[in-house]
Design a protein around this motif. Structure first.
Motif, mmCIF file in Angstrom:
data_model
loop_
_atom_site.group_PDB
_atom_site.id
_atom_site.type_symbol
_atom_site.label_atom_id
_atom_site.label_comp_id
_atom_site.label_asym_id
_atom_site.label_seq_id
_atom_site.Cartn_x
_atom_site.Cartn_y
_atom_site.Cartn_z
ATOM 1 N N GLY A 122 35.241 28.440 37.242
ATOM 2 C CA GLY A 122 34.870 29.019 36.261
ATOM 3 C C GLY A 122 36.094 30.252 35.478
ATOM 4 N N LYS A 123 35.669 30.642 34.401
ATOM 5 C CA LYS A 123 36.621 31.605 33.900
ATOM 6 C C LYS A 123 36.929 32.797 34.900
ATOM 7 C CE LYS A 123 37.936 33.932 29.664
ATOM 8 N NZ LYS A 123 38.446 34.868 30.192
ATOM 9 N N GLU A 124 35.516 33.295 35.096
ATOM 10 C CA GLU A 124 35.891 34.553 35.601
ATOM 11 C C GLU A 124 36.720 34.229 37.085
ATOM 12 O OE1 GLU A 124 32.653 37.906 37.980
ATOM 13 O OE2 GLU A 124 32.003 36.377 36.475
ATOM 14 N N GLY A 125 36.217 33.578 38.005
ATOM 15 C CA GLY A 125 36.996 33.219 39.099
ATOM 16 C C GLY A 125 38.402 32.803 38.925
ATOM 17 N N LYS A 126 38.764 32.048 37.765
ATOM 18 C CA LYS A 126 40.110 31.638 37.528
ATOM 19 C C LYS A 126 40.852 32.880 37.236
ATOM 20 C CE LYS A 126 42.906 28.369 35.030
ATOM 21 N NZ LYS A 126 43.201 27.114 34.135
ATOM 22 N N ASP A 127 40.300 33.800 36.373
ATOM 23 C CA ASP A 127 41.051 35.033 35.980
ATOM 24 C C ASP A 127 41.326 35.877 37.262
ATOM 25 O OD1 ASP A 127 40.794 34.290 33.372
ATOM 26 O OD2 ASP A 127 39.105 35.604 33.012
ATOM 27 N N GLN A 128 40.178 35.990 38.264
ATOM 28 C CA GLN A 128 40.573 36.860 39.303
ATOM 29 C C GLN A 128 41.721 36.068 40.007
ATOM 30 O OE1 GLN A 128 40.101 39.635 39.895
ATOM 31 N NE2 GLN A 128 39.875 40.086 41.987
ATOM 32 N N ALA A 129 41.613 34.624 40.189
ATOM 33 C CA ALA A 129 42.621 33.949 41.081
ATOM 34 C C ALA A 129 44.182 34.501 40.394
ATOM 35 C CB ALA A 129 42.141 32.397 41.010
ATOM 36 N N ALA A 130 44.145 34.606 39.179
ATOM 37 C CA ALA A 130 45.497 34.916 38.754
ATOM 38 C C ALA A 130 45.897 36.420 38.814
ATOM 39 C CB ALA A 130 45.404 34.739 37.082
ATOM 40 N N VAL A 131 44.790 37.141 39.048
ATOM 41 C CA VAL A 131 45.306 38.537 39.491
ATOM 42 C C VAL A 131 45.843 38.399 40.913
ATOM 43 C CG1 VAL A 131 44.366 40.860 40.045
ATOM 44 C CG2 VAL A 131 43.711 39.530 37.888
ATOM 45 N N ILE A 132 45.012 37.568 41.772
ATOM 46 C CA ILE A 132 45.547 37.718 43.247
ATOM 47 C C ILE A 132 46.768 36.941 43.470
ATOM 48 C CG2 ILE A 132 45.027 36.727 45.502
ATOM 49 C CD1 ILE A 132 41.682 36.934 44.597
ATOM 50 N N GLU A 133 46.977 35.920 42.523
ATOM 51 C CA GLU A 133 48.259 35.195 42.541
ATOM 52 C C GLU A 133 49.478 36.019 42.195
ATOM 53 O OE1 GLU A 133 51.861 33.548 41.392
ATOM 54 O OE2 GLU A 133 50.482 34.169 39.666
ATOM 55 N N GLU A 134 49.380 36.972 41.132
ATOM 56 C CA GLU A 134 50.501 37.702 40.772
ATOM 57 C C GLU A 134 50.784 38.834 41.656
ATOM 58 O OE1 GLU A 134 53.133 39.299 38.003
ATOM 59 O OE2 GLU A 134 52.282 37.555 38.223
ATOM 60 N N TYR A 135 49.726 39.165 42.364
ATOM 61 C CA TYR A 135 49.918 40.342 43.398
ATOM 62 C C TYR A 135 50.744 39.641 44.558
ATOM 63 C CZ TYR A 135 48.779 44.519 45.927
ATOM 64 O OH TYR A 135 48.916 45.622 46.958
ATOM 65 N N ALA A 136 50.291 38.542 44.821
ATOM 66 C CA ALA A 136 51.078 37.500 45.914
ATOM 67 C C ALA A 136 52.537 37.374 45.592
ATOM 68 C CB ALA A 136 50.197 36.458 46.383
ATOM 69 N N HIS A 137 52.577 37.128 44.335
ATOM 70 C CA HIS A 137 54.086 36.733 43.898
ATOM 71 C C HIS A 137 54.727 38.199 44.121
ATOM 72 C CE1 HIS A 137 57.521 35.910 41.711
ATOM 73 N NE2 HIS A 137 57.170 36.605 40.796
ATOM 74 N N LYS A 138 54.233 39.320 43.608
ATOM 75 C CA LYS A 138 55.047 40.324 43.677
ATOM 76 C C LYS A 138 55.219 40.876 45.175
ATOM 77 C CE LYS A 138 55.263 41.855 39.385
ATOM 78 N NZ LYS A 138 54.875 40.776 38.665
ATOM 79 N N VAL A 139 54.216 40.777 46.082
ATOM 80 C CA VAL A 139 54.624 41.072 47.521
ATOM 81 C C VAL A 139 55.624 40.029 47.944
ATOM 82 C CG1 VAL A 139 53.471 40.901 49.934
ATOM 83 C CG2 VAL A 139 52.197 41.815 47.977
ATOM 84 N N THR A 140 55.623 38.696 47.632
ATOM 85 C CA THR A 140 56.730 37.707 48.108
ATOM 86 C C THR A 140 57.958 38.199 47.675
ATOM 87 O OG1 THR A 140 54.907 35.914 47.993
ATOM 88 C CG2 THR A 140 57.271 35.425 47.775
#
Length: 361
Positions: A311-329
């Motif tokens: 769903g939209k809410e889950g996908k939006d939060q997944a995008a936030v987690i992905e961006e954070y993981a990318h910065k850490v990487t």
């Protein structure tokens, strides 16, 4: 404050080229001079300097020098600072927990006390460590448990461990007694290892791993090298190390030099990055449930498992987690000095289906 200013300076210089940097610095100090009064205290000077980064950003954005891409980078600086801080806190936490365990083991495990072992379990650095103190019998437990708990609390406070779990348990260690002959052989093998590794270093290589086959009497050193070059230097390297060992060691083992496959070398090099992604996403997002990675098929897949729903809410939060993981990487990759390779970050939902992904080349 000095450390904080040095950190700001380092990150500032990593974003701006030298010419632009000098122009911004001149503007910053002109602005400071205009806004300051003829006399002010040391504290005010420090405040002006600490605020320089904010003024820099304002001047830079207002000067017309910045592209839309750079504007995006600048807008992320506070966010990146938060990630830096979180990663540094994690490393400090690791040191604190290890110091806590080391001091506790040294203090408690002594001869004739009845305390035979101290072990620690911890899945993530941010989790409270679980400490297990093993004692000989119930009598020791009854007599010394309070003392043990006081000692644990003392070292927890010393190392800033606010939360921990402790169990004092009666048990036995399954340790196999080592004979004097076995100890002597182990000491000879250790000497053998040290001589071999030193000779390897003299030839311009670091070991990626060592193993020993006592039955076949073969000592294997693994190095990282391209296949073509390895085939050219393998025999020479083995003979060189073997000759030194025959001269300096009484242990009659044959030396073999092996090559670690490039994929294994890459995996080993990336492990600190995977560790940071796993620790930081787990610490900062309650939805994160696990971590995985795969180099097959290419590109590298960095997989974060979550409890998110479709769903939209889950996908939006997944995008936030992905961006954070990318910065850490990227922060960790630059820190360990690894060349960038293509990778994809995949966020999975609670049913392990792909919820969100992004590829970086």
């Amino acid at each position: 404050m000095d450390k904080q200013l040095k950190d700001i300076k380092a990150r500032y210089e990593s974003v701006y080229d030298k010419e632009t940097s000098n122009r911004i610095k001149e503007g910053v100090f002109n602005r400071l001079e205009e806004n300051s009064k003829p006399t002010f205290s040391i504290n005010k000077k420090i405040s002006y300097l600490a605020g320089a980064a904010i003024i820099v950003i304002g001047l830079f954005l207002g000067s017309g020098l910045v592209s839309p891409t750079m504007a995006k980078v600048l807008s992320q600086i506070p966010y990146i600072d938060q990630i830096y801080k979180s990663m540094n806190d994690t490393e400090e936490r690791k040191k604190d927990v290890q110091g806590f365990y080391h001091d506790l083991y040294k203090e408690l495990v002594k001869e004739d006390t009845g305390i035979i072992d101290v072990s620690m379990k911890q899945k993530f650095p941010s989790d409270p460590p679980f400490m297990l103190v093993l004692v000989d019998d119930k009598r020791v437990k009854d007599q010394h448990e309070k003392e043990v708990r006081n000692t644990v609390e003392k070292y927890a406070q010393k190392h800033d461990i606010i939360k921990y779990n402790l169990e004092v348990k009666v048990g036995k260690l399954n340790r196999v007694p080592i004979s004097n002959k076995e100890k002597e052989r182990m000491e000879m093998e250790e000497e053998f290892f040290n001589i071999a590794l030193e000779k390897l270093k003299q030839n311009g290589y670091e070991s990626e791993g060592i193993s020993i086959s006592r039955g076949k009497k073969i000592f294997t050193i693994t190095i990282a090298e391209s296949k073509d070059k390895f085939e050219k230097i393998k025999t020479h390297l083995e003979e060189n190390i073997q000759r030194t060992l025959d001269e300096e060691s009484d242990l009659q083992y044959k030396v073999a030099v092996d090559r670690v496959p490039q994929i294994k070398k890459t995996e080993s090099d990336w492990y600190p990055i995977f560790d940071s992604i796993m620790n930081e996403t787990n610490k900062n997002f309650t939805e994160v449930r696990g971590f995985a990675y795969s180099f097959h098929p290419q590109p590298l897949q960095i997989i974060i498992k979550t409890s998110l729903r479709k769903g939209k809410e889950g996908k939006d939060q997944a995008a936030v987690i992905e961006e954070y993981a990318h910065k850490v990487t990227e922060i960790k990759r630059k820190e360990v000095g690894l060349e960038k390779i293509p990778y994809i970050i995949i966020i999975r939902d609670k049913k392990h289906d792909k919820l969100y992904s992004k590829t970086y080349k």
